[in-house]
Design an enzyme around this catalytic site. Structure first.
Site, mmCIF file in Angstrom:
data_model
loop_
_atom_site.group_PDB
_atom_site.id
_atom_site.type_symbol
_atom_site.label_atom_id
_atom_site.label_comp_id
_atom_site.label_asym_id
_atom_site.label_seq_id
_atom_site.Cartn_x
_atom_site.Cartn_y
_atom_site.Cartn_z
ATOM 1 C CD GLN A 248 -6.720 15.969 9.232
ATOM 2 O OE1 GLN A 248 -7.311 16.334 10.085
ATOM 3 N NE2 GLN A 248 -6.696 14.685 8.822
ATOM 4 C CG HIS B 104 -2.385 15.935 7.808
ATOM 5 N ND1 HIS B 104 -2.592 16.013 6.508
ATOM 6 C CD2 HIS B 104 -2.677 14.910 8.413
ATOM 7 C CE1 HIS B 104 -3.448 14.767 6.159
ATOM 8 N NE2 HIS B 104 -3.330 13.916 7.643
ATOM 9 C CB CYS C 212 -1.514 11.172 10.238
ATOM 10 S SG CYS C 212 -3.069 11.336 9.498
ATOM 11 C CB SER D 73 -1.593 -7.267 -2.813
ATOM 12 O OG SER D 73 -2.283 -6.074 -2.872
ATOM 13 N N GLY E 258 0.681 -1.187 -0.042
ATOM 14 C CA GLY E 258 0.008 -0.084 0.090
ATOM 15 C C GLY E 258 0.969 1.316 0.013
ATOM 16 C CD GLN E 259 -1.031 7.233 -0.247
ATOM 17 O OE1 GLN E 259 -1.388 7.679 -1.372
ATOM 18 N NE2 GLN E 259 -1.866 7.397 0.676
ATOM 19 C CE LYS F 33 -10.031 7.943 14.117
ATOM 20 N NZ LYS F 33 -9.567 7.583 12.405
ATOM 21 N NE ARG G 142 -8.994 14.523 3.678
ATOM 22 C CZ ARG G 142 -8.254 13.560 4.583
ATOM 23 N NH1 ARG G 142 -7.080 13.814 4.993
ATOM 24 N NH2 ARG G 142 -9.155 12.484 4.930
#
EC number: 1.2.1.11
Length: 356
Positions: free
Chosen positions: A162, A262, A135, A46, A18-19, A233, A255
């Site tokens: 973000q 961010h 994050c 994958s 993944g990324q 969070k 966003r």
């Protein structure tokens, strides 16, 4: 499993394709993490891909059929649902799991760690599971922790800005496609009319993100507060990491049309008097922090530190008890991959020193 060195840690990465997994592989090599053997795992979709690690070809394993024995540390970046199933199974097989999802963060027996901020929480890990913070929380903690140590934090208010990379590859593609559509149609017309461009229908972020700011990330919490889970969070994780269970804290998560890194506008209130010069003096040597007059996401992307700047007195707080400042940090790097690897490094020093 691919043998890399004679000594070191038997390491597994779940979500390696993944990324964030891609960034993890790069940082592991950059930081010369003491790998004895390496295994890359993912879903069946994958599995079978071949990934290079330090000159070695590593075949991605299907986690559902993999033998989990012999793993010392497993780093997860595969989503909460996957972690809920597989983290206990890896832990039962003897591995310490460092998880990037939100699944375990608020569990009492799971340390929630920013490597520079609360590494002492890794002295004992009874569940064998360690949580990586969100994050956005991650970006703020290195600076906020050192200010708290010197001046006594009592209140924390933030607005986040973000990047779309926080929404995964689909978020990046949405911004790319929308920006291209706007440029093709004459984006300058948006100066006069927000409906002047025919944007594609949003595919990941709830509204058009190109040339825009969307004050909604995550899902509405089910407690009637009208907050999103992303905003909750930030508050709950800040309290746990800083060991301030009653911290007054609030965040509005937004966003913005930025690819990676961010940003966050912060207002912090303290027990003791603090001036911008006093803050800069304690922040200049803080681990994981770099001072910058005007920090921006473009300058943070691809870098490790939380860049902190625009430090000024908060004029809404009586006396010298408040500061306002701006933070920006690469959400893929420190916000996910780097901190997980730094946690692994701390675990090596605390629990596997005899392997080196």
């Amino acid at each position: 499993m691919v043998q890399i060195n004679d000594k070191g840690i038997n390491l597994a990465v779940l979500g390696a394709t993944g990324q964030v997994g891609m960034v993890m592989r790069s940082i592991l090599a950059e930081r010369h993490f003491p790998v004895k053997s390496i295994r890359f795992m993912a879903s069946a979709r994958s599995a079978g891909q071949v990934l290079n690690f330090e000159g070695h070809d590593v075949v991605v394993e299907d986690v559902a059929t993999a033998d989990l024995t012999g793993i010392d540390i497993a780093i997860f970046s595969a989503g909460g649902g996957t972690s809920k199933v597989w983290a206990p199974r890896f832990a039962e097989a003897g591995a310490y799991v460092i998880d990037n999802s939100s699944q375990w963060r608020m569990h009492d027996d799971v340390p929630l760690v920013v490597a520079e901020v609360n590494p002492e929480d890794l002295d004992e890990v009874p569940s064998h599971i360690i949580a990586n913070p969100n994050c956005t929380t991650m970006a703020a903690m290195p600076a906020v922790k050192v200010l708290h140590e010197h001046f006594g934090l009592t209140r924390l208010v933030a607005s986040s800005y973000q990047a779309v990379a926080g929404a995964g590859r689909d978020g990046v593609l949405q911004l790319m496609n929308e920006a291209k559509a706007a440029l093709d149609q004459g984006a300058d017309q948006l100066v006069f009319d927000g409906s002047a461009v025919q944007f594609p229908e949003p595919t990941k972020i709830v509204k058009t993100i190109a040339f825009n700011a969307v004050p909604f990330i995550g899902a509405l919490a089910d407690d009637g507060s009208e907050e999103t889970d992303e905003e909750q969070k930030w508050r709950n994780e800040s309290r746990k990491i800083l060991h301030i269970p009653g911290l007054r804290a609030a965040c509005t998560c937004v966003r913005v049309g930025v690819f990676t890194a961010h940003g966050m506008s912060v207002q912090a209130e303290f027990e003791k008097d603090v001036t911008p010069d006093m803050a800069r003096e304690v922040l200049k040597d803080a681990p994981g922090v770099e001072l910058m007059d005007v920090p921006t996401p473009l300058e943070a992307a691809g870098k490790d530190p939380s860049f902190v700047g625009r430090i000024r007195q908060d004029q809404s707080v009586e006396g010298l008890k408040g500061l306002s400042f701006f933070i920006t940090n690469d959400n893929l790097r420190k916000g996910a991959a780097l901190n997980a690897i730094q946690i692994a490094e701390v675990m090596v020093s605390k629990h596997f020193a005899d392997r080196l």
